[in-house]
Design a protein around this motif. Structure first.
Motif, PDB file in Angstrom:
ATOM      1  N   GLY A  12       0.846  -1.038   0.248  1.00 43.48           N
ATOM      2  CA  GLY A  12      -0.002   0.115   0.297  1.00 43.48           C
ATOM      3  C   GLY A  12       0.695   1.255  -0.054  1.00 43.48           C
ATOM      4  N   ILE A  13       2.154   0.990   0.475  1.00 47.05           N
ATOM      5  CA  ILE A  13       2.983   2.755   0.218  1.00 47.05           C
ATOM      6  C   ILE A  13       3.682   2.915  -1.437  1.00 47.05           C
ATOM      7  CG2 ILE A  13       3.850   1.686   2.645  1.00 47.05           C
ATOM      8  CD1 ILE A  13       6.408   0.706   1.055  1.00 47.05           C
ATOM      9  N   ALA A  14       3.301   1.631  -2.035  1.00 47.25           N
ATOM     10  CA  ALA A  14       3.251   2.075  -3.771  1.00 47.25           C
ATOM     11  C   ALA A  14       2.901   2.857  -4.253  1.00 47.25           C
ATOM     12  CB  ALA A  14       3.233   1.017  -4.364  1.00 47.25           C
ATOM     13  N   LYS A  15       3.207   3.968  -5.020  1.00 45.87           N
ATOM     14  CA  LYS A  15       3.084   5.834  -5.733  1.00 45.87           C
ATOM     15  C   LYS A  15       2.992   5.719  -6.561  1.00 45.87           C
ATOM     16  CE  LYS A  15       2.102   7.263  -1.193  1.00 45.87           C
ATOM     17  NZ  LYS A  15       2.952   5.192  -0.687  1.00 45.87           N
ATOM     18  N   PRO A  16       2.274   6.401  -7.536  1.00 44.37           N
ATOM     19  CA  PRO A  16       2.569   6.792  -9.082  1.00 44.37           C
ATOM     20  C   PRO A  16       4.126   6.841  -9.332  1.00 44.37           C
ATOM     21  CG  PRO A  16       0.689   7.419  -7.652  1.00 44.37           C
ATOM     22  CD  PRO A  16       1.498   7.348  -6.713  1.00 44.37           C
ATOM     23  N   GLY A  17       4.622   6.310 -10.062  1.00 44.92           N
ATOM     24  CA  GLY A  17       6.116   6.713 -11.163  1.00 44.92           C
ATOM     25  C   GLY A  17       6.808   6.590 -10.259  1.00 44.92           C
ATOM     26  N   VAL A  18       6.864   6.375  -8.814  1.00 45.90           N
ATOM     27  CA  VAL A  18       7.861   5.393  -7.620  1.00 45.90           C
ATOM     28  C   VAL A  18       8.227   4.567  -7.702  1.00 45.90           C
ATOM     29  CG1 VAL A  18       8.617   5.924  -5.144  1.00 45.90           C
ATOM     30  CG2 VAL A  18       7.503   7.568  -6.710  1.00 45.90           C
ATOM     31  N   PRO A  19       9.982   3.466  -7.753  1.00 47.49           N
ATOM     32  CA  PRO A  19      10.436   2.454  -7.429  1.00 47.49           C
ATOM     33  C   PRO A  19      10.002   1.722  -6.844  1.00 47.49           C
ATOM     34  CG  PRO A  19      12.011   3.632  -8.887  1.00 47.49           C
ATOM     35  CD  PRO A  19      10.723   4.330  -8.056  1.00 47.49           C
ATOM     36  N   LEU A  20       9.189   0.535  -6.614  1.00 46.22           N
ATOM     37  CA  LEU A  20       9.269  -0.054  -5.070  1.00 46.22           C
ATOM     38  C   LEU A  20       9.614  -1.599  -5.423  1.00 46.22           C
ATOM     39  CD1 LEU A  20       6.720  -1.119  -3.046  1.00 46.22           C
ATOM     40  CD2 LEU A  20       5.347  -2.345  -4.703  1.00 46.22           C
ATOM     41  N   VAL A  21      10.839  -1.272  -4.856  1.00 47.07           N
ATOM     42  CA  VAL A  21      11.551  -2.091  -4.573  1.00 47.07           C
ATOM     43  C   VAL A  21      11.175  -3.372  -3.344  1.00 47.07           C
ATOM     44  CG1 VAL A  21      13.943  -2.820  -4.165  1.00 47.07           C
ATOM     45  CG2 VAL A  21      13.468  -0.689  -5.400  1.00 47.07           C
ATOM     46  N   THR A  22      11.292  -5.412  -3.559  1.00 45.39           N
ATOM     47  CA  THR A  22      11.373  -5.678  -3.276  1.00 45.39           C
ATOM     48  C   THR A  22      12.126  -7.054  -3.178  1.00 45.39           C
ATOM     49  OG1 THR A  22       9.351  -7.262  -4.362  1.00 45.39           O
ATOM     50  CG2 THR A  22       8.017  -5.094  -3.299  1.00 45.39           C
ATOM     51  N   LEU A  23      12.035  -7.786  -2.381  1.00 47.34           N
ATOM     52  CA  LEU A  23      12.542  -8.536  -2.099  1.00 47.34           C
ATOM     53  C   LEU A  23      11.386  -9.999  -2.571  1.00 47.34           C
ATOM     54  CD1 LEU A  23      13.182  -9.735   1.480  1.00 47.34           C
ATOM     55  CD2 LEU A  23      14.784  -8.334   0.269  1.00 47.34           C
ATOM     56  N   GLY A  24      11.869 -11.281  -3.021  1.00 48.58           N
ATOM     57  CA  GLY A  24      11.074 -11.628  -3.585  1.00 48.58           C
ATOM     58  C   GLY A  24      10.438 -13.123  -2.251  1.00 48.58           C
ATOM     59  N   TYR A  25       9.249 -13.405  -2.697  1.00 48.28           N
ATOM     60  CA  TYR A  25       7.961 -13.994  -1.761  1.00 48.28           C
ATOM     61  C   TYR A  25       7.518 -15.260  -1.962  1.00 48.28           C
ATOM     62  CZ  TYR A  25       8.955  -9.088  -0.032  1.00 48.28           C
ATOM     63  OH  TYR A  25       9.363  -8.339   0.265  1.00 48.28           O
ATOM     64  N   THR A  26       5.925 -15.518  -1.889  1.00 47.57           N
ATOM     65  CA  THR A  26       5.759 -17.026  -2.664  1.00 47.57           C
ATOM     66  C   THR A  26       5.212 -15.844  -4.006  1.00 47.57           C
ATOM     67  OG1 THR A  26       3.788 -16.189  -1.394  1.00 47.57           O
ATOM     68  CG2 THR A  26       5.227 -17.909   0.041  1.00 47.57           C
ATOM     69  N   SER A  27       4.558 -17.119  -5.039  1.00 47.96           N
ATOM     70  CA  SER A  27       4.217 -16.607  -5.932  1.00 47.96           C
ATOM     71  C   SER A  27       3.226 -16.253  -5.607  1.00 47.96           C
ATOM     72  CB  SER A  27       4.063 -18.530  -6.733  1.00 47.96           C
ATOM     73  OG  SER A  27       3.589 -17.985  -8.037  1.00 47.96           O
TER      74      SER A  27
END
Length: 448
Positions: free
Chosen positions: A204-219
């Motif tokens: 829910g912190i994702a914003k328009p045009g802003v990179p959302l960098v994450t780990l890898g989780y379950t599918s």
């Protein structure tokens, strides 16, 4: 004196007066959303719209360490950095770092008074965390700096920090089940699977045009993150797909489309710190607000530190109660993900663990006992002062472990241990960040 769960005590009378007001706040049962924090910030001139470039970090575990790596890299690169994290361990000041330094008492007292007065004048029933967030944002607009590193308090979608409108980059660290009463509350239109719901909330912190960098989780979790990022119009940069880390004994390799880096293994103990460092590096390399040289990333691996997360305690009043040269470790972990991280770390060392544990009543003792049980030499249960916590019977009902004993406090627990450091015995104090704060205070190791 019993205090609310996030409270702190100050030896500065002006700060204490505001902490007393802050500790008296309560949240109406079931209230969610950002309306209250937005109303409060509006009364204060909307400081969240005037912050330096923001690095916004969510997650269940590892978000604090990721913030530490971000701060270290930016500072090595010559940038001044504001930092907002939670909870504090010993002093409320730890939550707000202004241009590299813990907020001073005079400024803290003034800002808390300003925010609390504004809330009261407008009849805004703000919470402890909402007031703290607003005070931090005010501080960050009144002292110049090049960047802000801001940690999500709880969840993401409805966290008070999520009023930030255009961060430089967002990141999500390790995900697991925690704060179920809030993050898994029944709601229409959200995922049913608990872990997928957690991913949904954090994204829910994702914003328009802003990179959302994450780990890898379950599918399923990865798909939920992809969907949330797409709906927000945020590029999703995922570990295992867009960036990678490969661990070695003394170095690790970070790799993405911009190339590969060979970096020293972080000084912070635990193999999991490599992935936290990788997340910070990926966030820095996928934002365009501030350039950070590769050399600064390497140096940050040595400089970054985060108290009460696999912290080796120094000589002090508490550790003096143990036989000489006994390794004594402190960790605030309290959920299954943290338990697994501790088991991986101490499993590599082959240590016999004498566990001193205190856990809040809303946490599950098995979260730590089950992963560690094969290495446990003894278990001593202590209370978490000022908080509702589990007593001895709760630890006797779990997995097969050495018969737990109870002690009145950590000092008594350490005095009663039969430890042989020559045989590989170590002491681990764990189960609660609030307990960790007490331990740091009593051992004379205040976070700075």
């Amino acid at each position: 004196m019993t205090r609310p769960s996030d409270f702190a005590v100050s030896d500065n009378p002006r700060v204490q007066a505001q902490l007393d007001r802050l500790g008296a706040l309560s949240v109406p049962q079931g209230r969610i959303g950002l309306d209250t924090i937005r109303a409060l910030l509006d009364r204060l001139g909307n400081p969240q719209r005037h912050l330096p470039p923001v690095f916004h970090v969510a997650g269940t575990n590892g978000k604090g360490s990721t913030c530490a790596f971000l701060r270290a890299a930016l500072e090595v690169a010559g940038r001044t950095v504001h930092v907002f994290t939670s909870p504090h361990l010993v002093r409320f000041n730890e939550r707000i770092r202004v241009a590299g330094t813990l907020i001073e008492d005079a400024m803290l007292a003034e800002l808390l008074a300003e925010v609390l007065d504004a809330a009261e004048a407008a009849g805004i029933a703000a919470s402890f965390f909402e007031v703290s967030t607003a005070a931090a944002f005010l501080a960050f607009t009144r002292v110049p700096a090049d960047a802000c590193v801001i940690e999500v308090g709880l969840g993401g979608r409805f966290d008070a920090t999520n009023v930030i409108e255009a961060p430089a980059v967002c990141g999500i660290a390790s995900l697991g089940i925690d704060h179920e009463a809030f993050l898994l509350a029944a709601e229409k239109g959200v995922p049913d699977d608990p872990l997928t719901r957690i991913a949904f909330e954090k994204a829910g912190i994702a914003k328009p045009g802003v990179p959302l960098v994450t780990l890898g989780y379950t599918s399923a979790m990865d798909q939920a993150l992809d969907k949330r990022a797409k709906l927000a119009g945020a590029p999703h940069i995922q570990h295992g797909r867009d960036w990678f880390v490969e661990a070695g004994a003394e170095n690790f390799i970070y790799r993405d489309t911009k190339g590969a880096l060979t970096l020293p293994v972080p000084a912070m103990p635990g193999a999991h710190q490599i992935i936290n460092a990788g997340l910070a590096i990926a966030m820095l390399r996928h934002q365009s607000a501030l350039a950070v040289p590769d050399a600064a990333l390497a140096e940050a691996m040595h400089r970054a530190h985060w108290p009460a997360r696999l912290q080796r305690l120094h000589e002090g009043p508490l550790t003096a109660l143990l036989p000489p040269d006994t390794p004594c470790w402190l960790d605030g972990g309290h959920n299954p993900d943290a338990g697994q991280a501790l088991a991986r770390h101490f499993g590599r060392t082959g240590a016999n663990i004498h566990l001193v544990i205190g856990m809040l009543a809303n946490k599950a003792p098995a979260a730590l006992l089950e992963p560690l049980r094969q290495r446990l030499a003894s278990v001593t249960v202590v209370p978490v002062s000022g908080h509702a916590c589990h007593d001895l019977p709760a630890f006797e009902e779990g997995p097969s472990i050495p018969r737990p004993e109870a002690a009145a406090d950590v000092a008594e627990a350490l005095q009663r241990l039969t430890v042989d450091p020559a045989s590989g015995d170590i002491v681990l104090i764990a189960g609660s960040l609030y307990l960790a704060g007490v331990v740091l205070g009593e051992n004379g190791e205040l976070p700075d």
